[in-house]
Design a protein around this motif. Structure first.
Motif, mmCIF file in Angstrom:
data_model
loop_
_atom_site.group_PDB
_atom_site.id
_atom_site.type_symbol
_atom_site.label_atom_id
_atom_site.label_comp_id
_atom_site.label_asym_id
_atom_site.label_seq_id
_atom_site.Cartn_x
_atom_site.Cartn_y
_atom_site.Cartn_z
ATOM 1 N N ASP A 62 1.424 -1.198 0.140
ATOM 2 C CA ASP A 62 -0.150 -0.312 -0.071
ATOM 3 C C ASP A 62 0.991 1.459 0.014
ATOM 4 O O ASP A 62 0.441 2.345 0.927
ATOM 5 N N GLY A 63 1.769 1.094 -0.811
ATOM 6 C CA GLY A 63 3.009 2.514 -0.713
ATOM 7 C C GLY A 63 3.821 2.278 -0.123
ATOM 8 O O GLY A 63 4.111 3.833 0.154
ATOM 9 N N VAL A 64 3.889 1.909 1.369
ATOM 10 C CA VAL A 64 4.326 2.169 2.263
ATOM 11 C C VAL A 64 5.890 0.796 2.274
ATOM 12 O O VAL A 64 5.498 -0.742 2.271
ATOM 13 N N THR A 65 6.853 1.056 2.454
ATOM 14 C CA THR A 65 7.523 -0.003 2.336
ATOM 15 C C THR A 65 7.801 -0.678 3.634
ATOM 16 O O THR A 65 7.659 0.205 5.222
ATOM 17 N N THR A 66 7.257 -2.140 4.416
ATOM 18 C CA THR A 66 7.284 -2.288 5.134
ATOM 19 C C THR A 66 8.682 -2.902 5.450
ATOM 20 O O THR A 66 9.140 -3.311 6.740
ATOM 21 N N ASN A 67 9.142 -4.032 4.995
ATOM 22 C CA ASN A 67 10.269 -4.776 4.684
ATOM 23 C C ASN A 67 11.678 -4.114 4.410
ATOM 24 O O ASN A 67 11.526 -3.846 2.343
ATOM 25 N N VAL A 68 13.012 -4.507 4.327
ATOM 26 C CA VAL A 68 14.172 -4.329 3.183
ATOM 27 C C VAL A 68 14.550 -5.434 3.163
ATOM 28 O O VAL A 68 15.465 -5.448 4.479
ATOM 29 N N LEU A 69 14.716 -5.902 1.725
ATOM 30 C CA LEU A 69 15.397 -7.323 1.649
ATOM 31 C C LEU A 69 16.784 -7.159 0.854
ATOM 32 O O LEU A 69 16.268 -6.503 0.456
ATOM 33 N N VAL A 70 17.755 -7.618 1.995
ATOM 34 C CA VAL A 70 19.470 -7.034 0.644
ATOM 35 C C VAL A 70 19.759 -8.889 0.758
ATOM 36 O O VAL A 70 19.860 -9.705 1.474
ATOM 37 N N ILE A 71 19.919 -9.068 -0.855
ATOM 38 C CA ILE A 71 20.844 -10.103 -0.527
ATOM 39 C C ILE A 71 22.054 -9.404 -1.070
ATOM 40 O O ILE A 71 22.872 -8.760 -1.852
ATOM 41 N N ARG A 72 23.408 -10.758 -0.532
ATOM 42 C CA ARG A 72 24.909 -9.896 -0.738
ATOM 43 C C ARG A 72 25.421 -11.434 -0.224
ATOM 44 O O ARG A 72 25.344 -12.070 0.334
ATOM 45 N N ASP A 73 26.269 -11.850 -0.968
ATOM 46 C CA ASP A 73 26.797 -13.138 -0.661
ATOM 47 C C ASP A 73 26.580 -14.165 -1.076
ATOM 48 O O ASP A 73 27.062 -14.864 0.080
ATOM 49 N N GLY A 74 25.336 -13.782 -1.939
ATOM 50 C CA GLY A 74 24.392 -15.487 -2.339
ATOM 51 C C GLY A 74 23.416 -15.478 -0.803
ATOM 52 O O GLY A 74 22.565 -16.854 -0.607
ATOM 53 N N PHE A 75 23.407 -15.054 0.084
ATOM 54 C CA PHE A 75 22.791 -14.655 1.238
ATOM 55 C C PHE A 75 21.492 -13.866 1.039
ATOM 56 O O PHE A 75 21.633 -12.389 0.734
ATOM 57 N N ALA A 76 20.252 -14.155 1.810
ATOM 58 C CA ALA A 76 19.337 -12.870 1.813
ATOM 59 C C ALA A 76 19.282 -12.614 3.281
ATOM 60 O O ALA A 76 18.449 -14.137 3.846
ATOM 61 N N ASP A 77 19.037 -11.417 3.168
ATOM 62 C CA ASP A 77 18.882 -10.994 4.573
ATOM 63 C C ASP A 77 17.894 -9.511 4.942
ATOM 64 O O ASP A 77 18.149 -9.306 4.131
ATOM 65 N N MET A 78 16.517 -9.641 6.529
ATOM 66 C CA MET A 78 15.971 -8.401 6.625
ATOM 67 C C MET A 78 16.871 -7.841 7.217
ATOM 68 O O MET A 78 16.742 -7.949 8.359
ATOM 69 N N THR A 79 17.022 -6.818 6.566
ATOM 70 C CA THR A 79 17.821 -5.668 7.717
ATOM 71 C C THR A 79 17.106 -4.630 7.383
ATOM 72 O O THR A 79 17.434 -3.935 8.493
ATOM 73 N N GLU A 80 15.726 -4.481 7.627
ATOM 74 C CA GLU A 80 14.728 -3.611 8.328
ATOM 75 C C GLU A 80 13.457 -3.967 7.950
ATOM 76 O O GLU A 80 12.670 -4.590 7.274
ATOM 77 N N ALA A 81 12.416 -3.358 9.010
ATOM 78 C CA ALA A 81 11.247 -3.847 9.477
ATOM 79 C C ALA A 81 10.228 -3.170 9.896
ATOM 80 O O ALA A 81 11.181 -2.679 10.861
ATOM 81 N N ASP A 82 9.203 -2.792 9.536
ATOM 82 C CA ASP A 82 8.680 -1.917 10.526
ATOM 83 C C ASP A 82 7.074 -2.518 10.964
ATOM 84 O O ASP A 82 6.579 -2.109 11.802
ATOM 85 N N CYS A 83 7.727 -3.675 11.667
ATOM 86 C CA CYS A 83 6.823 -4.347 12.578
ATOM 87 C C CYS A 83 7.118 -4.572 14.006
ATOM 88 O O CYS A 83 8.404 -4.045 14.735
#
Ligand code: ZN
Length: 125
Positions: A62-83
C-alpha cells in the motif's frame, strides 16, 4: 480486416526478442546452485530475486515500505522492518533451498528456491 502495420510487426518482433532474452536469463540463473528467493505477501507472489545479484529490495505494501531485504554474498537477509517484534530482522540470513524468513505481522515470507521444478512444487496450493 487486416490492419497490421510495419510498426506493429517491429513491435511484435521486439517483444519476442525480449521474451526470449528473459526466458534465457531466468533458465540460466535458476538452474545453477540453488538460487533465488521468492518473496510473498499474504500468500501472493511479490517477486523473485536471484541470490547471485547483490541487491536491496524494498518490500512495499500500500505504498509503504514495510520490509527491506538485502541480498549479498549469496545470502538473503531482512535488514529493516516496521513490524513491532522485529523477529524477521533478527532471523539469520538464508541461502539454502527452502530456508525462510518470515515476518508474521506484515505477512511477508521470503523463501529460498532451488530449481524451477522444486519451486513450483512448494508454491502449489
Ligand atoms: Zn517482521
Amino acid at each position: 480486416m487486416r490492419r497490421v502495420s510495419r510498426n506493429d510487426m517491429i513491435f511484435m518482433a521486439v517483444l519476442v526478442v525480449i521474451a526470449a532474452a528473459v526466458f534465457v536469463f531466468f533458465s540460466a540463473t535458476g538452474k545453477e546452485s540453488g538460487a533465488y528467493v521468492l518473496v510473498t505477501i499474504d500468500g501472493e507472489t511479490y517477486g523473485t530475486y536471484s541470490l547471485k545479484t547483490e541487491q536491496e529490495i524494498p518490500i512495499t505494501q500500500d505504498g509503504v515500505t514495510t520490509n527491506v531485504l538485502v541480498i549479498r554474498d549469496g545470502f538473503a537477509d531482512m535488514t529493516e522492518a516496521d513490524c513491532p517484534d522485529k523477529l524477521c530482522v533478527h532471523q539469520r540470513a538464508i541461502s539454502k533451498n527452502n530456508e525462510t524468513i518470515v515476518c508474521l505481522p506484515n505477512r511477508v515470507v521470503v523463501q529460498v528456491m532451488g530449481s524451477e521444478e522444486s519451486g513450483f512444487d512448494s508454491i502449489a496450493k
